[in-house]
Design a protein around this motif. Structure first.
Motif, mmCIF file in Angstrom:
data_model
loop_
_atom_site.group_PDB
_atom_site.id
_atom_site.type_symbol
_atom_site.label_atom_id
_atom_site.label_comp_id
_atom_site.label_asym_id
_atom_site.label_seq_id
_atom_site.Cartn_x
_atom_site.Cartn_y
_atom_site.Cartn_z
ATOM 1 N N LEU A 28 12.045 27.713 81.811
ATOM 2 C CA LEU A 28 10.801 28.010 81.108
ATOM 3 C C LEU A 28 9.752 26.931 81.363
ATOM 4 C CD1 LEU A 28 9.577 30.032 78.956
ATOM 5 C CD2 LEU A 28 10.217 28.323 77.259
ATOM 6 N N VAL A 29 10.154 25.670 81.262
ATOM 7 C CA VAL A 29 9.225 24.570 81.465
ATOM 8 C C VAL A 29 8.767 24.508 82.923
ATOM 9 C CG1 VAL A 29 8.954 22.073 81.362
ATOM 10 C CG2 VAL A 29 10.170 23.253 79.544
ATOM 11 N N LEU A 30 9.703 24.688 83.863
ATOM 12 C CA LEU A 30 9.335 24.662 85.281
ATOM 13 C C LEU A 30 8.373 25.793 85.622
ATOM 14 C CD1 LEU A 30 12.742 23.798 87.016
ATOM 15 C CD2 LEU A 30 10.728 22.333 86.796
ATOM 16 N N LEU A 31 8.613 26.964 85.064
ATOM 17 C CA LEU A 31 7.730 28.094 85.339
ATOM 18 C C LEU A 31 6.337 27.837 84.781
ATOM 19 C CD1 LEU A 31 7.479 30.918 86.539
ATOM 20 C CD2 LEU A 31 8.212 31.848 84.336
ATOM 21 N N GLY A 32 6.264 27.292 83.562
ATOM 22 C CA GLY A 32 4.962 26.951 83.001
ATOM 23 C C GLY A 32 4.229 25.928 83.848
ATOM 24 N N LEU A 34 4.612 25.444 87.135
ATOM 25 C CA LEU A 34 4.208 26.054 88.403
ATOM 26 C C LEU A 34 2.998 26.962 88.217
ATOM 27 C CD1 LEU A 34 7.648 26.959 90.044
ATOM 28 C CD2 LEU A 34 5.988 25.289 90.858
ATOM 29 N N TRP A 35 3.049 27.824 87.216
ATOM 30 C CA TRP A 35 1.915 28.727 87.013
ATOM 31 C C TRP A 35 0.687 27.977 86.504
ATOM 32 C CZ3 TRP A 35 4.820 33.564 84.728
ATOM 33 C CH2 TRP A 35 5.271 34.338 85.789
ATOM 34 N N GLY A 36 0.893 26.886 85.778
ATOM 35 C CA GLY A 36 -0.251 26.064 85.404
ATOM 36 C C GLY A 36 -0.894 25.423 86.619
ATOM 37 N N ALA A 37 -0.062 25.008 87.587
ATOM 38 C CA ALA A 37 -0.585 24.399 88.810
ATOM 39 C C ALA A 37 -1.318 25.406 89.679
ATOM 40 C CB ALA A 37 0.560 23.769 89.605
ATOM 41 N N SER A 38 -1.017 26.705 89.532
ATOM 42 C CA SER A 38 -1.693 27.705 90.368
ATOM 43 C C SER A 38 -3.200 27.694 90.140
ATOM 44 C CB SER A 38 -1.126 29.100 90.077
ATOM 45 O OG SER A 38 -1.482 29.544 88.781
ATOM 46 N N PHE A 39 -3.634 27.418 88.915
ATOM 47 C CA PHE A 39 -5.073 27.366 88.645
ATOM 48 C C PHE A 39 -5.704 26.136 89.297
ATOM 49 C CE2 PHE A 39 -3.350 30.097 85.388
ATOM 50 C CZ PHE A 39 -4.295 31.101 85.296
ATOM 51 N N LEU A 40 -4.966 25.043 89.326
ATOM 52 C CA LEU A 40 -5.446 23.848 90.019
ATOM 53 C C LEU A 40 -5.634 24.128 91.503
ATOM 54 C CD1 LEU A 40 -5.881 20.714 90.347
ATOM 55 C CD2 LEU A 40 -3.391 20.564 90.599
ATOM 56 N N ILE A 108 -15.944 28.413 86.659
ATOM 57 C CA ILE A 108 -15.395 27.766 85.474
ATOM 58 C C ILE A 108 -14.221 26.864 85.836
ATOM 59 C CG2 ILE A 108 -16.124 29.628 83.951
ATOM 60 C CD1 ILE A 108 -13.281 30.674 83.959
ATOM 61 N N ASN A 109 -13.848 26.014 84.906
ATOM 62 C CA ASN A 109 -12.760 25.079 85.125
ATOM 63 C C ASN A 109 -11.404 25.785 85.092
ATOM 64 O OD1 ASN A 109 -14.562 22.973 85.310
ATOM 65 N ND2 ASN A 109 -14.349 22.380 83.160
ATOM 66 N N SER A 110 -10.430 25.153 85.704
ATOM 67 C CA SER A 110 -9.097 25.739 85.793
ATOM 68 C C SER A 110 -8.456 25.875 84.415
ATOM 69 C CB SER A 110 -8.212 24.889 86.705
ATOM 70 O OG SER A 110 -8.139 23.549 86.242
ATOM 71 N N GLY A 111 -8.685 24.889 83.537
ATOM 72 C CA GLY A 111 -8.106 24.967 82.204
ATOM 73 C C GLY A 111 -8.647 26.137 81.405
ATOM 74 N N LEU A 112 -9.944 26.393 81.518
ATOM 75 C CA LEU A 112 -10.549 27.511 80.803
ATOM 76 C C LEU A 112 -9.997 28.841 81.302
ATOM 77 C CD1 LEU A 112 -12.605 28.639 78.827
ATOM 78 C CD2 LEU A 112 -14.356 28.411 80.581
ATOM 79 N N ALA A 113 -9.853 28.984 82.625
ATOM 80 C CA ALA A 113 -9.296 30.217 83.178
ATOM 81 C C ALA A 113 -7.859 30.431 82.700
ATOM 82 C CB ALA A 113 -9.341 30.169 84.705
ATOM 83 N N PRO A 272 -1.388 27.306 79.898
ATOM 84 C CA PRO A 272 -2.664 26.613 79.661
ATOM 85 C C PRO A 272 -2.495 25.115 79.424
ATOM 86 C CG PRO A 272 -2.510 28.609 78.329
ATOM 87 C CD PRO A 272 -1.152 28.366 78.892
ATOM 88 N N VAL A 273 -1.383 24.723 78.802
ATOM 89 C CA VAL A 273 -1.158 23.295 78.542
ATOM 90 C C VAL A 273 -1.084 22.532 79.863
ATOM 91 C CG1 VAL A 273 0.428 21.601 77.568
ATOM 92 C CG2 VAL A 273 0.012 23.762 76.369
ATOM 93 N N PHE A 274 -0.282 23.037 80.789
ATOM 94 C CA PHE A 274 -0.162 22.388 82.088
ATOM 95 C C PHE A 274 -1.475 22.470 82.866
ATOM 96 C CE2 PHE A 274 4.424 22.942 81.340
ATOM 97 C CZ PHE A 274 4.885 21.701 81.742
ATOM 98 N N ALA A 275 -2.136 23.619 82.820
ATOM 99 C CA ALA A 275 -3.368 23.793 83.587
ATOM 100 C C ALA A 275 -4.461 22.845 83.108
ATOM 101 C CB ALA A 275 -3.846 25.241 83.496
ATOM 102 N N VAL A 276 -4.605 22.704 81.793
ATOM 103 C CA VAL A 276 -5.611 21.783 81.253
ATOM 104 C C VAL A 276 -5.276 20.347 81.639
ATOM 105 C CG1 VAL A 276 -6.545 20.822 79.117
ATOM 106 C CG2 VAL A 276 -6.290 23.296 79.356
ATOM 107 N N PHE A 277 -3.982 20.007 81.580
ATOM 108 C CA PHE A 277 -3.558 18.656 81.951
ATOM 109 C C PHE A 277 -3.845 18.379 83.420
ATOM 110 C CE2 PHE A 277 -0.190 15.961 83.773
ATOM 111 C CZ PHE A 277 -0.415 14.781 83.084
ATOM 112 N N TYR A 278 -3.466 19.303 84.310
ATOM 113 C CA TYR A 278 -3.717 19.115 85.740
ATOM 114 C C TYR A 278 -5.212 18.999 86.030
ATOM 115 C CZ TYR A 278 1.121 20.727 86.486
ATOM 116 O OH TYR A 278 2.478 20.882 86.472
#
Length: 316
Positions: A28-32, A34-40, A108-113, A272-278
């Protein structure tokens, strides 16, 4: 005495099971992540490639990665029997959404998306209501209203615009593109349930990426950038296709098998947590209090609309 011993053994087994880490939590954490990094990576690649070429290369790389794995697992015959719905669902589940998100990330920013992407389960609930007549309960209806109110709050301000964005209504068009992508995901989920039940997940994943590649190939060639993108952008697309799409699909289906669809759905809260962080660390994106507040509203709406949280539920 025997009953007492039996109860003691049962209690010890339960305590041991509770103390043992659940194997699906790591997935679950790894998937979050990876998908968070996709926006980056989309945020890096889309400005140089353009929305359509970036989306086409993403699904093309994923198809090249997944198809040999599918054939090695012996699922080629399954794809051959269901190739028409698989290719079509690939357009809805990958081709169109990836193109919409790449377009939005030009503004728009990756975190917002990624925060808007958290509304996917709400769209899934709406489509299931319309398609399968699965009428949501009162708390789930309230969640739908709250979630979409959070999206409207986000769209009302341009806090998520990045430095290169231009145009008075740029943020609005970007948010609408993200919502269109989420709607596509919701339709694809119900279509998969209706037409691809029992098909091996790896066959569905590989075939859908192939369908998305065929759908985007000609538009990508038409809008191919005149100037060769940088190595930085190419590497971002490579990571996007292999890790954030190919590997993520395998991880997602394994998560469904280990933990079930309901728990797999909770990855929506991690992305979104990972995406905003990245975005904040690697791209210097500014995270405002307004964005965080809207994100909290959306998360509450998603939790209610998907049934993860129920108002007035009876205690066991």
């Amino acid at each position: 005495m025997s009953s007492v011993n039996h109860i003691a053994r049962a209690a010890n087994a339960a305590n041991a099971a509770t103390a043992t880490p659940k194997p699906w939590l790591l997935d679950l954490v790894l998937l979050g992540a990876l998908w968070g990094a996709s926006f980056l990576f989309m945020r890096i690649a889309a400005p140089e490639f353009g929305a359509l070429p970036a989306a086409a290369l993403r699904v093309g790389i994923a198809a090249v990665f997944l198809l040999p794995l599918m054939l090695l697992r012996g699922h080629g015959a399954a794809l051959g029997r269901h190739w028409k719905p698989t290719l079509l669902i690939g357009v809805l589940n990958s081709g169109l959404p990836f193109a919409f998100f790449c377009f939005a990330l030009l503004t728009i920013n990756s975190g917002l998306a990624a925060v808007i992407n958290a509304t996917v389960p709400m769209f899934g609930a709406l489509i299931a209501w319309a398609w399968f007549r699965e009428r949501p309960s009162g708390s789930r209806l309230l969640g739908l209203v709250i979630g979409f109110a959070g999206v409207a709050m986000l769209a009302s301000r341009s806090a998520g615009l990045h430095a290169g964005a231009t145009g008075d209504h740029a943020a609005l068009w970007a948010v609408l593109a993200c919502l269109a992508a989420c709607l596509c995901y919701g339709v694809a989920a119900s279509a998969t349930r209706r037409h691809l039940g029992g098909v091996p997940p790896l066959a569905t994943a590989a075939g859908s990426q192939l369908g998305a590649t065929l759908f985007l190939a000609l538009p990508a060639l038409w809008f191919w950038p005149a100037q060769m993108p940088s190595l930085h952008a190419w590497l971002a697309l490579l990571a996007l296709g292999v890790a954030c799409t190919g590997l993520a699909y395998i991880l997602f289906f394994r998560l469904i098998e280990r933990a079930g669809p309901a728990r797999a759905l909770t990855v929506t809260f991690l992305v979104p947590v990972f995406a905003v962080f990245y975005g904040a660390v690697f791209l210097g994106e500014h995270v405002t209090a307004w964005m965080l507040g809207c994100a909290a509203v959306i998360v509450c709406g998603v939790a209610l609309s998907t049934g993860l949280v129920k108002l007035g539920a009876a205690k066991p």
